[in-house]
Structures are given as structure tokens and as C-alpha cells.
Design a protein around this motif. Sequence first.
Motif, PDB file in Angstrom:
ATOM      1  N   GLU A 112      18.790  39.146  39.321  1.00 53.36           N
ATOM      2  CA  GLU A 112      18.481  39.283  37.903  1.00 53.36           C
ATOM      3  C   GLU A 112      17.094  38.720  37.637  1.00 53.36           C
ATOM      4  OE1 GLU A 112      20.388  40.967  36.005  1.00 53.36           O
ATOM      5  OE2 GLU A 112      22.065  41.116  37.419  1.00 53.36           O
ATOM      6  N   ALA A 113      16.236  39.532  37.032  1.00 53.72           N
ATOM      7  CA  ALA A 113      14.864  39.095  36.748  1.00 53.72           C
ATOM      8  C   ALA A 113      14.837  37.953  35.758  1.00 53.72           C
ATOM      9  CB  ALA A 113      14.041  40.271  36.222  1.00 53.72           C
ATOM     10  N   VAL A 114      15.782  37.949  34.822  1.00 47.73           N
ATOM     11  CA  VAL A 114      15.896  36.877  33.833  1.00 47.73           C
ATOM     12  C   VAL A 114      17.370  36.519  33.692  1.00 47.73           C
ATOM     13  CG1 VAL A 114      13.841  37.562  32.547  1.00 47.73           C
ATOM     14  CG2 VAL A 114      16.062  38.527  31.916  1.00 47.73           C
ATOM     15  N   TRP A 115      17.611  35.306  33.208  1.00 52.35           N
ATOM     16  CA  TRP A 115      18.983  34.880  32.928  1.00 52.35           C
ATOM     17  C   TRP A 115      18.995  34.115  31.624  1.00 52.35           C
ATOM     18  CZ3 TRP A 115      23.367  36.496  34.920  1.00 52.35           C
ATOM     19  CH2 TRP A 115      24.547  35.836  34.555  1.00 52.35           C
ATOM     20  N   PRO A 116      19.894  34.464  30.703  1.00 55.45           N
ATOM     21  CA  PRO A 116      20.949  35.454  30.788  1.00 55.45           C
ATOM     22  C   PRO A 116      20.405  36.873  30.996  1.00 55.45           C
ATOM     23  CG  PRO A 116      21.301  33.989  28.918  1.00 55.45           C
ATOM     24  CD  PRO A 116      19.935  33.722  29.424  1.00 55.45           C
ATOM     25  N   SER A 117      21.193  37.676  31.680  1.00 49.23           N
ATOM     26  CA  SER A 117      20.753  39.012  32.047  1.00 49.23           C
ATOM     27  C   SER A 117      21.140  40.033  30.973  1.00 49.23           C
ATOM     28  CB  SER A 117      21.388  39.432  33.373  1.00 49.23           C
ATOM     29  OG  SER A 117      21.169  40.799  33.627  1.00 49.23           O
ATOM     30  N   PRO A 118      20.215  40.903  30.612  1.00 52.35           N
ATOM     31  CA  PRO A 118      20.578  41.976  29.669  1.00 52.35           C
ATOM     32  C   PRO A 118      21.568  42.971  30.263  1.00 52.35           C
ATOM     33  CG  PRO A 118      18.359  42.315  30.532  1.00 52.35           C
ATOM     34  CD  PRO A 118      18.791  40.967  31.001  1.00 52.35           C
ATOM     35  N   ARG A 119      21.754  42.914  31.588  1.00 49.73           N
ATOM     36  CA  ARG A 119      22.723  43.830  32.210  1.00 49.73           C
ATOM     37  C   ARG A 119      24.170  43.374  32.003  1.00 49.73           C
ATOM     38  NH1 ARG A 119      21.258  45.677  38.193  1.00 49.73           N
ATOM     39  NH2 ARG A 119      21.216  43.426  38.671  1.00 49.73           N
ATOM     40  N   VAL A 120      24.361  42.112  31.654  1.00 50.01           N
ATOM     41  CA  VAL A 120      25.712  41.590  31.455  1.00 50.01           C
ATOM     42  C   VAL A 120      26.123  41.831  30.004  1.00 50.01           C
ATOM     43  CG1 VAL A 120      27.174  39.544  31.470  1.00 50.01           C
ATOM     44  CG2 VAL A 120      25.452  39.873  33.265  1.00 50.01           C
ATOM     45  N   VAL A 121      27.236  42.542  29.822  1.00 51.22           N
ATOM     46  CA  VAL A 121      27.703  42.931  28.490  1.00 51.22           C
ATOM     47  C   VAL A 121      29.054  42.266  28.227  1.00 51.22           C
ATOM     48  CG1 VAL A 121      28.381  44.864  27.028  1.00 51.22           C
ATOM     49  CG2 VAL A 121      26.495  45.135  28.668  1.00 51.22           C
ATOM     50  N   PRO A 122      29.203  41.581  27.088  1.00 49.88           N
ATOM     51  CA  PRO A 122      30.508  40.968  26.787  1.00 49.88           C
ATOM     52  C   PRO A 122      31.571  42.021  26.500  1.00 49.88           C
ATOM     53  CG  PRO A 122      29.006  40.710  24.930  1.00 49.88           C
ATOM     54  CD  PRO A 122      28.199  41.293  26.047  1.00 49.88           C
ATOM     55  N   GLN A 123      32.736  41.822  27.054  1.00 48.47           N
ATOM     56  CA  GLN A 123      33.872  42.713  26.817  1.00 48.47           C
ATOM     57  C   GLN A 123      35.029  41.855  26.333  1.00 48.47           C
ATOM     58  OE1 GLN A 123      36.657  44.920  29.885  1.00 48.47           O
ATOM     59  NE2 GLN A 123      34.789  46.135  29.641  1.00 48.47           N
ATOM     60  N   VAL A 124      35.586  42.216  25.194  1.00 49.80           N
ATOM     61  CA  VAL A 124      36.625  41.410  24.553  1.00 49.80           C
ATOM     62  C   VAL A 124      38.007  41.952  24.907  1.00 49.80           C
ATOM     63  CG1 VAL A 124      37.551  40.561  22.372  1.00 49.80           C
ATOM     64  CG2 VAL A 124      35.072  40.829  22.657  1.00 49.80           C
ATOM     65  N   TRP A 125      38.846  41.046  25.406  1.00 52.23           N
ATOM     66  CA  TRP A 125      40.247  41.373  25.661  1.00 52.23           C
ATOM     67  C   TRP A 125      41.098  40.416  24.822  1.00 52.23           C
ATOM     68  CZ3 TRP A 125      41.837  43.064  31.249  1.00 52.23           C
ATOM     69  CH2 TRP A 125      40.941  44.029  31.710  1.00 52.23           C
ATOM     70  N   HIS A 126      42.158  40.944  24.248  1.00 52.55           N
ATOM     71  CA  HIS A 126      43.025  40.145  23.390  1.00 52.55           C
ATOM     72  C   HIS A 126      44.329  39.823  24.126  1.00 52.55           C
ATOM     73  CE1 HIS A 126      40.484  40.800  19.825  1.00 52.55           C
ATOM     74  NE2 HIS A 126      40.300  42.022  20.305  1.00 52.55           N
ATOM     75  N   LEU A 127      44.871  38.661  23.794  1.00 50.88           N
ATOM     76  CA  LEU A 127      46.174  38.287  24.327  1.00 50.88           C
ATOM     77  C   LEU A 127      47.250  38.902  23.452  1.00 50.88           C
ATOM     78  CD1 LEU A 127      44.185  36.191  25.568  1.00 50.88           C
ATOM     79  CD2 LEU A 127      46.039  34.519  25.436  1.00 50.88           C
ATOM     80  N   ALA A 128      48.235  39.479  24.098  1.00 50.93           N
ATOM     81  CA  ALA A 128      49.328  40.114  23.362  1.00 50.93           C
ATOM     82  C   ALA A 128      50.642  39.845  24.075  1.00 50.93           C
ATOM     83  CB  ALA A 128      49.108  41.620  23.236  1.00 50.93           C
ATOM     84  N   ALA A 129      51.682  39.613  23.304  1.00 48.18           N
ATOM     85  CA  ALA A 129      52.992  39.358  23.891  1.00 48.18           C
ATOM     86  C   ALA A 129      53.641  40.658  24.335  1.00 48.18           C
ATOM     87  CB  ALA A 129      53.891  38.659  22.873  1.00 48.18           C
ATOM     88  N   ALA A 130      54.496  40.545  25.339  1.00 42.84           N
ATOM     89  CA  ALA A 130      55.263  41.713  25.764  1.00 42.84           C
ATOM     90  C   ALA A 130      56.232  42.117  24.658  1.00 42.84           C
ATOM     91  CB  ALA A 130      56.023  41.393  27.044  1.00 42.84           C
TER      92      ALA A 130
END
Length: 679
Positions: A334-352
Amino acid sequence: MVVRTDFPFRVVEHEDMGIVLPDGTRLSARVWMPEDAPANPVPAVLEYIPYRKRDGTLPRDEMMHPWFAGHGYAAVRVDMRGNGDSQGLMDDEYSPQEMADALAVIDWLSRQPWCSGSVGMMGKSWGGFNCLQAAFNQPPALKAVVSVCATTDRFADDIHFKGGCLLGENFGWGAVMLSFSSRPPDPALRPDWREDWLRRLEAEPWLAPRWAAHQARDAYWAHGSVCEDWSRNTVPAMIWGGWADNYMNTVAALVEGAPAPVKGVVGPWVHQYPHTAVPGPQVGFLQIALRWWDRWLKGVPNGAEADPAYRAYVLHSEPPDASAKARAGHWVAEAVWPSPRVVPQVWHLAAAAPGVSHPRTPVGYLQTDESPDGFFVEVATLQHLGLAAGEFFPMGLNAEMPGDQAGDDALSVCFDGPELMAPLQLLGAAELTLRLSSDRPLGFVVARLCDVAPDGSSVRIAHGMLNLCHRDGMATPAPLVQGQPVAVTVRLDQMGYRLAPGHRLRLALSNSYWPFVWPSPQAGVLTVTAGRLVLPVHPGADRSEWTPPPAEHAAPWQHLVLRPGQSRRFVEQDLITGTRALVVEEDGGDVENLTHGLCSGETMTERWEIAPDDPLSARAVHVWEQRLSRGDWRIRTRAEATMTGTATHLRMQARLTAWEADRQIFLREWDEEVPRHFV
């Protein structure tokens, strides 16, 4: 691995060069330098640690420091005050005295006739810490540092506390230092060795209670934490870490926070230098460090300052192995850090859903859509959960790395993602936000991200923990109000990992993690009613983006094995009481140095035991023995340490015994209690 014996410069060695400090204390240095350095001065590279250059770190020193000397540097390995062959007494780790001595040594080196005036500083672990701390103090002669397996924050990210949780390793490291610091100088170098040894023994500190007493991020921990003022981090720094070590967070933190030129590398390694560490692949650490020294100590225009800011080895899905010799993966740059290539992805907790079960999901799921109904789950895990966690800083192949997490997962509250249809590559730190309440004023939560294979085996990708008293900050802890919901955020460790198609990502929650974390005084229940996991998703790459040079080193030390060592690590279960115990036995054997005749050896045992339903049953017992001899001269020390706890206090006992030949010449005992304010 390439062993180099031919170098551009002919090397001469000084086995005991004296460095006299301003107060008259003489430190002992082992120095390798080019033969013509007095006529053609060269930069000096300092490694300054308490681990004894005459026997302790000698095997690694001889593979590394002569290599640098052979490439045009004076490589200087100094025993700190009160250790090895140096005079004086040591009072603590990273003390003001230690740093004052380091700055004096740097100044002394810069003024020697064989030194060009430019000094670099390097080290791993303790030496990695204090070279960053020296750079923070900005001595004029210090031009660059290379730090391996270190930290920028002594409270949040060291062996004492993590996320405000008291680590078992706080006690373990106290026992280690009680043993390590009990050894005398070598009589071949110090005629006054016996007098000095007795002074050391009388002044020996029992540090574990001192460290455990500071249960908030106070001035004690702020000292030596270079994150206190990022603007002071102006010395060019190369920082190294390993995914199998627990100092992996430092690399990203320093690259992101320091204004100086900083380059970071994280590989698959344990707590060792990257040219010798497992799991492989090892890399040419010495060549890469030399490129750094050439740029900043000699002014060679080699472009080192333009290298990628952050290079990381992304681990690939493989079966769990606590003694992995190598890990499959690829390098990203990575040329810089934080890297612009890293994208946040949100996952939610859910009960069965009611009536729905899944063999891999005891409680619920990870999903991209937030459940409109919310959920309700209780976290009240058994006290022996965590026996597969591995060491805080594993050193080698003796099952010290995290093993199959399936057993700990079965005791945890788990949320599983869907079966992956394509690889999922993660680079960075995940962040977990939970809404929860507790039925106790003291407690913690541990979150583990795991890679679950189709066969049910589970590999730990990263973990994080939070002492819930520290929910509003590490410097301002406060007990929980029982039953009152709070929102808390757990930042997991940095990671570089690619999950294979057909695998699942698992989030495992617990409020016990033995013996990695010392248990809370009461077995509480956490009630979780909402949760969100943010993952750092990286696009991946078809091939490695960096090809490091192959590992090489100088000729290894000449020695004779007098008695081979052996290692054992196992878990016991008492079928009557239900008590579980992790037992570690490390017999290092005995060896003779064929250069100067010193014989050395050490033996260690650890026992970590706990009853599944009783946190106050937690008990740790460590015993260390050190042996040194030459001819008719023979000494031995034995450090014994025990830790237990009550509802209100932590109790840490220790005994240090020393023998000369077969005669006991010293005995001292400690019995200290530390109030439990927030742990």
C-alpha cells in the motif's frame, strides 16, 4: 536461508568495550566493526537490551550484527544497566534511568573516532520499544531506527493490559524478569562479579504487582508511549510486526500517526526477527534494514523513502496449526496507510429465527441487512474458555500459536456469516459495536473473528477485548451500573487474511478467556441486544505485489550441546473437580559456548488452572531455573511465582533462590496484594 561468510568489509570484534555513563556506571558493549573504521569512520547501529549478550541473545546476535559490520557499520550490542556484564541496578522496564542511559550511549557512540557521527538504533520487543522511545526523545545523533515487535502505547497494547483487560502475561512476564535478572556477570569479564551479583539479587524487583496496580492509563503508562505526542516522532523509522505475534497493531499505528518517514512490514511471523521467524516465509530482513541504514545514516540515494508505506502478508485459508512452520499467502503493498483500497463493509448481528438451527451457529448470524426485530442474547461463558488462544507472544513451534478454535467456539456465543461464494480478503482492523448490559460492576467482553471451514475447524483471524469499565476511555475507567444498557466498541487487532470460498466468517463472543485474560471476580452475565461489525475489506490481488529478498544471515555461533532440551504443552482435566489446566514445560537443555567456554541452560514450567464455574479458582504457578558454569565455577538461580485472586484483591507471591556451587547464598520472598479496582 543463505549463510553469508564473505562481506565487503573485513570485520573485527571487541567483546567487552566499556561505555562509562555520566554517573560513572560502566556498561559493557560487544562491538563488531570494519577493520579500517578507525581510519574511515562508519555509522554505528545500536541494540540496547537487558537480555545478556554473553549468553542470552548471543545466538541471534552472531547471525545479525557481524552481517551489518561486514556491510560497513559498527554494530554495537549493549547490555543495559544491571544486566549481563554491565554495572549498576535495574529498577523497571522503560524507566527514566534506562532512557537517560540510552541517550548517553548514543551520544558516546557518535563521538568515537571510528564513528562517522551518525547513529541508528534497532531492536526486537524490549529493544523495539526503547529504540522508538529514544527516537521520541530526539537525540541529535540518532538518524533512524528499525523496530521489530514493539508498541506505541504501553497500556493499550502491551503484555500488561489489552483493551483495559489484565493479561495473564502481566504475571508471566514478571516471573520471566525475576529469573532473567537474577544471573551474574561473567567472571571472565568482571573480576567483581560476585559482589555485583549479590547487589543485583538484593535489589531485584518483583514487578508483576507494580504493573497490575496501574489499572488505568495513567502517567506510569503514558511514560514511554510514543503515541502521547505523534509530532515528536520525527526520526525515520522502519517498523516490523507479525500476525502470529500480539504486537501487530504497532505497524499501522506508527505508519498512520508519525510525521517522520515510516515504512511498515507485517508478515506471518511469531515474536522473532523476520529472517529467522516462523511461520515462513522468512524474508531478507537484514538486507531491507541495510537499505534503510544506507539511506538515513550514509545518505545513499537508494529511494528507500519512496518504498510503499505498508507491506503486509495476507494469510490464506488453511487448516488450524498451532505449530505452523509456514503459512500460504501473498504480499500486498500500500502506497499510503490507511489505504483507499480498503472499504468498510457493515455486517449486523442477528438472532436465529425460532425453530431454525444450524450446526455451525449456536446463536445467530452475521448479515448485511439489519434485522428490524433486534435480538436478545446472554453471554455467560465458562471460565476455561480460551485454552486454544495461544501465547501473547509465541516464540517458535511448540504449539504456542492459536490452535483449532472449534472447542472455544462451542463454549462461546457465535454469529456466523453465510457460506462464501467468492474469496473475502480483509486488511486492517475490524470494529464491533454492541449494545449490552451487565449484572456485575466488573467484567469484560472478548470478540474473536474466525475462519470456519466446511469440516467445522476454526482458525482465529483476529481477536479484540474490552474491559467494560473502560467503555468511555482507558484513562477514565468506572464500574458498570448493573442492568443499565450501554453502547461499547471493541476494536479488534489488525489482520491480513483471505477466506476461501465455501468457508464462513464467524464472530465468537465470550466474557472469559483463560489464561490470556485474568478472570473477573464474579462470573457475570452480559445481555446483548444489538450489534454491528465493520470489516476492512480489501479487493485482493491476483499475485503478490512485493517480492522481498531471500533471508540470509552471518555464520551461526559455535557451540556444543551438553544436554538436549525438550518441550511439552498439554491440557489437563480433573475428572472429579472439573478443573482444567494448561501446562507448559520448556527445558532448554545446556550448551557450551566454544568461543569463551561459558556453559548455560534454563528450565521453565507454567501451570494455569481454573474451575469452569469459579473465576476465583484461577491460579498460575511459574518456576524458572537459570544455570551458568565454566570449569569449577557454577551458579544456579530459581524463581518461583504464584498468582491467585479474591473478590477484592489480586495476590502475587514470589521466591528467588540462588546457589553458588551447591551452597545456597541467597533467598528472598515476596507476598503482595493489589486491590481490584477495575479488573
